[in-house]
Motif scaffolding. Sequence first.
Motif, PDB file in Angstrom:
ATOM      1  N   VAL A   1      -0.834  -7.215  -9.619  1.00 53.88           N
ATOM      2  CA  VAL A   1      -2.119  -6.624  -9.240  1.00 53.88           C
ATOM      3  C   VAL A   1      -1.914  -5.130  -9.037  1.00 53.88           C
ATOM      4  O   VAL A   1      -0.966  -4.714  -8.359  1.00 53.88           O
ATOM      5  N   PHE A   2      -2.811  -4.326  -9.610  1.00 48.42           N
ATOM      6  CA  PHE A   2      -2.800  -2.879  -9.420  1.00 48.42           C
ATOM      7  C   PHE A   2      -4.209  -2.462  -9.023  1.00 48.42           C
ATOM      8  O   PHE A   2      -5.185  -2.831  -9.686  1.00 48.42           O
ATOM      9  N   GLN A   3      -4.323  -1.668  -7.949  1.00 51.25           N
ATOM     10  CA  GLN A   3      -5.643  -1.397  -7.404  1.00 51.25           C
ATOM     11  C   GLN A   3      -5.745   0.005  -6.820  1.00 51.25           C
ATOM     12  O   GLN A   3      -4.793   0.513  -6.212  1.00 51.25           O
ATOM     13  N   TYR A   4      -6.920   0.609  -7.024  1.00 54.91           N
ATOM     14  CA  TYR A   4      -7.298   1.853  -6.344  1.00 54.91           C
ATOM     15  C   TYR A   4      -8.667   1.628  -5.722  1.00 54.91           C
ATOM     16  O   TYR A   4      -9.601   1.165  -6.394  1.00 54.91           O
ATOM     17  N   ASP A   5      -8.832   1.944  -4.431  1.00 56.32           N
ATOM     18  CA  ASP A   5     -10.081   1.667  -3.733  1.00 56.32           C
ATOM     19  C   ASP A   5     -10.426   2.820  -2.796  1.00 56.32           C
ATOM     20  O   ASP A   5      -9.722   3.081  -1.823  1.00 56.32           O
ATOM     21  N   SER A   6     -11.511   3.517  -3.105  1.00 58.13           N
ATOM     22  CA  SER A   6     -11.971   4.621  -2.253  1.00 58.13           C
ATOM     23  C   SER A   6     -13.357   4.355  -1.681  1.00 58.13           C
ATOM     24  O   SER A   6     -14.022   5.279  -1.199  1.00 58.13           O
ATOM     25  N   ARG A   7     -13.840   3.106  -1.717  1.00 55.55           N
ATOM     26  CA  ARG A   7     -15.165   2.789  -1.194  1.00 55.55           C
ATOM     27  C   ARG A   7     -15.225   3.044   0.315  1.00 55.55           C
ATOM     28  O   ARG A   7     -14.232   2.858   1.019  1.00 55.55           O
ATOM     29  N   ASP A   8     -16.399   3.441   0.784  1.00 60.25           N
ATOM     30  CA  ASP A   8     -16.537   3.737   2.209  1.00 60.25           C
ATOM     31  C   ASP A   8     -16.576   2.477   3.066  1.00 60.25           C
ATOM     32  O   ASP A   8     -16.334   2.542   4.265  1.00 60.25           O
TER      33      ASP A   8
ATOM     34  N   GLN B   1       0.842  -1.197   0.000  1.00 54.67           N
ATOM     35  CA  GLN B   1       0.000   0.000   0.000  1.00 54.67           C
ATOM     36  C   GLN B   1       0.873   1.241   0.000  1.00 54.67           C
ATOM     37  O   GLN B   1       1.923   1.272   0.639  1.00 54.67           O
ATOM     38  N   PHE B   2       0.440   2.261  -0.734  1.00 62.45           N
ATOM     39  CA  PHE B   2       1.214   3.491  -0.783  1.00 62.45           C
ATOM     40  C   PHE B   2       0.270   4.677  -0.966  1.00 62.45           C
ATOM     41  O   PHE B   2      -0.927   4.517  -1.208  1.00 62.45           O
ATOM     42  N   GLY B   3       0.819   5.880  -0.846  1.00 63.20           N
ATOM     43  CA  GLY B   3      -0.003   7.087  -0.871  1.00 63.20           C
ATOM     44  C   GLY B   3      -0.378   7.502   0.535  1.00 63.20           C
ATOM     45  O   GLY B   3      -0.319   6.713   1.486  1.00 63.20           O
ATOM     46  N   ASN B   4      -0.789   8.747   0.690  1.00 63.10           N
ATOM     47  CA  ASN B   4      -1.105   9.279   2.018  1.00 63.10           C
ATOM     48  C   ASN B   4      -2.286   8.574   2.665  1.00 63.10           C
ATOM     49  O   ASN B   4      -2.366   8.450   3.881  1.00 63.10           O
ATOM     50  N   ASN B   5      -3.254   8.126   1.856  1.00 56.04           N
ATOM     51  CA  ASN B   5      -4.444   7.490   2.419  1.00 56.04           C
ATOM     52  C   ASN B   5      -4.503   5.997   2.147  1.00 56.04           C
ATOM     53  O   ASN B   5      -5.524   5.367   2.410  1.00 56.04           O
ATOM     54  N   ASN B   6      -3.425   5.441   1.607  1.00 56.76           N
ATOM     55  CA  ASN B   6      -3.339   4.000   1.341  1.00 56.76           C
ATOM     56  C   ASN B   6      -4.440   3.486   0.412  1.00 56.76           C
ATOM     57  O   ASN B   6      -4.817   2.308   0.469  1.00 56.76           O
ATOM     58  N   ARG B   7      -4.960   4.352  -0.449  1.00 65.09           N
ATOM     59  CA  ARG B   7      -5.968   3.899  -1.404  1.00 65.09           C
ATOM     60  C   ARG B   7      -5.350   3.147  -2.574  1.00 65.09           C
ATOM     61  O   ARG B   7      -6.006   2.336  -3.209  1.00 65.09           O
ATOM     62  N   TRP B   8      -4.095   3.426  -2.856  1.00 66.26           N
ATOM     63  CA  TRP B   8      -3.404   2.756  -3.946  1.00 66.26           C
ATOM     64  C   TRP B   8      -2.642   1.563  -3.421  1.00 66.26           C
ATOM     65  O   TRP B   8      -2.070   1.596  -2.327  1.00 66.26           O
ATOM     66  N   SER B   9      -2.604   0.487  -4.198  1.00 68.09           N
ATOM     67  CA  SER B   9      -1.811  -0.674  -3.828  1.00 68.09           C
ATOM     68  C   SER B   9      -1.389  -1.412  -5.091  1.00 68.09           C
ATOM     69  O   SER B   9      -2.046  -1.335  -6.129  1.00 68.09           O
ATOM     70  N   ALA B  10      -0.280  -2.104  -4.988  1.00 69.56           N
ATOM     71  CA  ALA B  10       0.239  -2.891  -6.100  1.00 69.56           C
ATOM     72  C   ALA B  10       1.024  -4.053  -5.531  1.00 69.56           C
ATOM     73  O   ALA B  10       1.559  -3.984  -4.420  1.00 69.56           O
ATOM     74  N   GLY B  11       1.093  -5.130  -6.291  1.00 76.43           N
ATOM     75  CA  GLY B  11       1.822  -6.278  -5.786  1.00 76.43           C
ATOM     76  C   GLY B  11       1.864  -7.421  -6.774  1.00 76.43           C
ATOM     77  O   GLY B  11       1.598  -7.254  -7.968  1.00 76.43           O
ATOM     78  N   ILE B  12       2.196  -8.596  -6.253  1.00 78.45           N
ATOM     79  CA  ILE B  12       2.350  -9.780  -7.076  1.00 78.45           C
ATOM     80  C   ILE B  12       1.421 -10.877  -6.568  1.00 78.45           C
ATOM     81  O   ILE B  12       0.964 -10.848  -5.415  1.00 78.45           O
ATOM     82  N   GLN B  13       1.141 -11.839  -7.446  1.00 76.35           N
ATOM     83  CA  GLN B  13       0.303 -12.960  -7.071  1.00 76.35           C
ATOM     84  C   GLN B  13       0.786 -14.220  -7.792  1.00 76.35           C
ATOM     85  O   GLN B  13       1.428 -14.148  -8.846  1.00 76.35           O
ATOM     86  N   TYR B  14       0.476 -15.370  -7.208  1.00 73.73           N
ATOM     87  CA  TYR B  14       0.878 -16.646  -7.799  1.00 73.73           C
ATOM     88  C   TYR B  14      -0.256 -17.642  -7.610  1.00 73.73           C
ATOM     89  O   TYR B  14      -0.907 -17.683  -6.554  1.00 73.73           O
ATOM     90  N   LEU B  15      -0.521 -18.441  -8.641  1.00 77.75           N
ATOM     91  CA  LEU B  15      -1.562 -19.455  -8.571  1.00 77.75           C
ATOM     92  C   LEU B  15      -1.037 -20.779  -9.115  1.00 77.75           C
ATOM     93  O   LEU B  15      -0.502 -20.837 -10.228  1.00 77.75           O
ATOM     94  N   PHE B  16      -1.185 -21.826  -8.317  1.00 80.77           N
ATOM     95  CA  PHE B  16      -0.852 -23.189  -8.711  1.00 80.77           C
ATOM     96  C   PHE B  16      -2.140 -23.994  -8.703  1.00 80.77           C
ATOM     97  O   PHE B  16      -2.935 -23.902  -7.763  1.00 80.77           O
ATOM     98  N   LEU B  17      -2.357 -24.781  -9.759  1.00 82.87           N
ATOM     99  CA  LEU B  17      -3.564 -25.593  -9.824  1.00 82.87           C
ATOM    100  C   LEU B  17      -3.239 -26.954 -10.439  1.00 82.87           C
ATOM    101  O   LEU B  17      -2.818 -27.037 -11.597  1.00 82.87           O
ATOM    102  N   ASP B  18      -3.425 -27.989  -9.660  1.00 79.96           N
ATOM    103  CA  ASP B  18      -3.319 -29.365 -10.133  1.00 79.96           C
ATOM    104  C   ASP B  18      -4.740 -29.857 -10.381  1.00 79.96           C
ATOM    105  O   ASP B  18      -5.551 -29.934  -9.451  1.00 79.96           O
ATOM    106  N   ALA B  19      -5.072 -30.183 -11.645  1.00 80.92           N
ATOM    107  CA  ALA B  19      -6.445 -30.551 -12.008  1.00 80.92           C
ATOM    108  C   ALA B  19      -6.476 -31.892 -12.717  1.00 80.92           C
ATOM    109  O   ALA B  19      -5.703 -32.134 -13.652  1.00 80.92           O
ATOM    110  N   LYS B  20      -7.387 -32.756 -12.256  1.00 85.07           N
ATOM    111  CA  LYS B  20      -7.639 -34.038 -12.897  1.00 85.07           C
ATOM    112  C   LYS B  20      -9.106 -34.061 -13.320  1.00 85.07           C
ATOM    113  O   LYS B  20      -9.997 -33.836 -12.498  1.00 85.07           O
TER     114      LYS B  20
END
Length: 398
Positions: free
Chosen positions: A227-234, A181-200
């Motif tokens: 992931v890039f996100q902006y969230d100002s919902r109450d 999270q970054f910015g004065n009000n922490n509304r902005w955020s960015a990061g990484i994600q990983y998904l592993f799926l073994d399917a039969k």
Amino acid sequence: MKKLRHISMLIILGVFCLSVATVMAQDAPKDTTKKKEKHKVSFKDSLDHAFDLSNYMIYAGGFVLVPVPITEPALGGIGGALVPVFLKQRAPLIDTVNGKVRIRRINPDITGALAMYTANNSWMAGLFRGGTFAKPNITYRAMAAYGSLNLSFYHTFPVIGEKEFKFNFKVVPIYLQALKQFGNNNRWSAGIQYLFLDAKISSKGDNMPDFVTSKELNSIISQVGGVFQYDSRDNIFTPNKGVRLQADFFWSNSILGSDYNSWQIDYSAIGYTPIFKKLIGGLRIEGQQSLGSPPFYTLPFVNLRGVPSGRYQGKATLQSEVETRWDFYKRWSAVFYGGTGVAYDKWSDMFANDLVYSYGTGFRYLIARKFGLRMGADVARGPEKWAYYIVFGSSWLR
């Protein structure tokens, strides 16, 4: 919580519960005395004496049992999940910013489990964990599960037209995410994600259809993304105003141990605004794009109330939905909504393919005033039939 389409519905369930538990713990009053006082848990609100779960959510003693109804038509139309969540409070962090001392509140550590079963004998069990690296202001989430899912897919043939095929998926999903999270009000955020799926995969019919390749019968998906996100919902439950913008992507490649080479791009915009004092308007625009050679069961699909998940698939989708909520009497509200979407394989086909539509209505009850949390039910009509949904917070929870 947005990712491998069909399978992701269940991954998102666990990830969402992390968010629910985080907000409940953040809003809970902190004990400033050395000796903790016991609070009497009441199911009546202190203001209007109506039925209310706020005090239960606040004074649950670090443990919250979240029941989650599952009414997705693709999973049998009825079912449920139990999500026990354990919370551990973190001490505030005292640091210095531009020469000023700042006390920063740290989200609690969250550990939980997930147990799900639906009417078409789909089931899943899993564990999840969420926490914070306090000094760099990084939040992390992790989830692992095992399940057996019964899902239908549709394929169009040149002569006989569209046909339904039923499959069973034995899956092991593992999801990891870290956001800064970054910015004065922490509304902005960015990061990484990983998904592993073994399917039969196995067929619920006589023979495996020709469009399913031998590799897809038993394969591994390993993909990393951002992931890039902006969230100002109450609030994250039932917002009255604010905007949430998100874009994320996944890259799957043999370098990562995956059996597939592909890209997946997701983007969404959700906004709320008061139209009048007791009338809230909302708009949702969302799209997905799949590139390369992903397995058939991860292709994007039109995601609207009244339309079964996976019913209309393509290499790309675009959908939009509007909703109004009328708070007509005390804690009671009525909602009205409608949406349209399209699935296509090439951009040139986007306006040539038939639009998928849905519309409906429902009700909400303000079940936890201190959290702004409403709960209720919706009925929706798609191109083919009616469907119903139990709604916890909002139908657009992301």
